[in-house]
Design a protein around this motif. Structure first.
Motif, short mmCIF file in Angstrom:
data_model
loop_
_atom_site.label_atom_id
_atom_site.label_comp_id
_atom_site.label_asym_id
_atom_site.label_seq_id
_atom_site.Cartn_x
_atom_site.Cartn_y
_atom_site.Cartn_z
N THR A 87 18.30 -2.80 -41.94
CA THR A 87 18.64 -3.98 -41.36
C THR A 87 17.38 -4.32 -39.98
O THR A 87 16.94 -3.15 -39.98
N GLN A 88 17.71 -5.55 -39.88
CA GLN A 88 16.08 -5.64 -39.29
C GLN A 88 16.60 -6.78 -37.23
O GLN A 88 17.74 -8.36 -38.35
N GLN A 89 16.56 -6.61 -36.61
CA GLN A 89 16.96 -6.97 -35.47
C GLN A 89 15.13 -7.67 -35.10
O GLN A 89 14.88 -7.55 -34.94
N THR A 90 15.71 -8.74 -34.95
CA THR A 90 14.58 -9.85 -34.52
C THR A 90 14.91 -10.65 -33.52
O THR A 90 15.84 -11.93 -33.62
N LEU A 91 15.11 -10.69 -32.05
CA LEU A 91 14.81 -11.19 -30.90
C LEU A 91 13.55 -12.53 -30.47
O LEU A 91 12.42 -12.20 -30.67
#
Length: 116
Positions: A87-91
Motif C-alpha cells: 500500500t502507498q499513501q501519497t499526500l
C-alpha cells in the motif's frame, strides 16, 4: 549405508523444496516501511491557509519537493507487509507563491505484490 543415503536424499529434497512457490508463505519476510508515516490525526490538522513552517511543524519535512520549484510537497509512505500487497499513501500539498497552503490531496493506492 542405506540410512545415510536416505537421510541425505531427504535433506536435499527439503532444501530444494524451500525455494518452491508452494512453500512461499513459510519463508519469513519482514515488513518494509518507507517514507513519511502519517497518522490520520496529523493529516486532519492540515488546513488551507497554513504556512510552510506550520506544515513542517505538524508533519515534518517532506520526502520530495517539486524539482522545478518549492511550491509542491510530497509526503509518501509505502508499506509492504511480509506476504501481503503493497500500500502507498501519497499526500500532495500545494502552496502559492506566498508560501500559503492552497491544496491538499491525500491518495492511498494498493499495488499487487509481484511474485519472486
Amino acid at each position: 549405508m542405506r540410512c545415510k543415503l536416505l537421510t541425505a536424499a531427504v535433506v536435499a529434497i527439503g532444501i530444494l523444496l524451500t525455494g518452491c512457490s508452494t512453500f512461499q508463505k513459510v519463508v519469513y519476510r519482514p515488513d518494509i516501511n518507507q517514507g513519511n508515516f502519517l497518522t490520520p490525526a496529523e493529516v486532519s490538522k492540515l488546513q488551507k491557509g497554513m504556512t510552510k513552517q506550520q506544515v513542517v511543524y505538524i508533519l515534518g519535512t517532506p520526502l520530495m519537493q517539486d524539482p522545478f520549484g518549492s511550491d509542491t510537497w510530497y509526503y509518501v509512505f509505502r508499506q509492504q507487509p511480509g506476504h501481503q500487497d503493497v500500500t502507498q499513501q501519497t499526500l500532495t500539498l500545494t502552496f502559492n507563491s506566498g508560501g500559503t497552503l492552497t491544496s491538499i490531496n491525500n491518495d492511498t493506492s494498493m499495488m499487487k505484490q509481484r511474485d519472486e
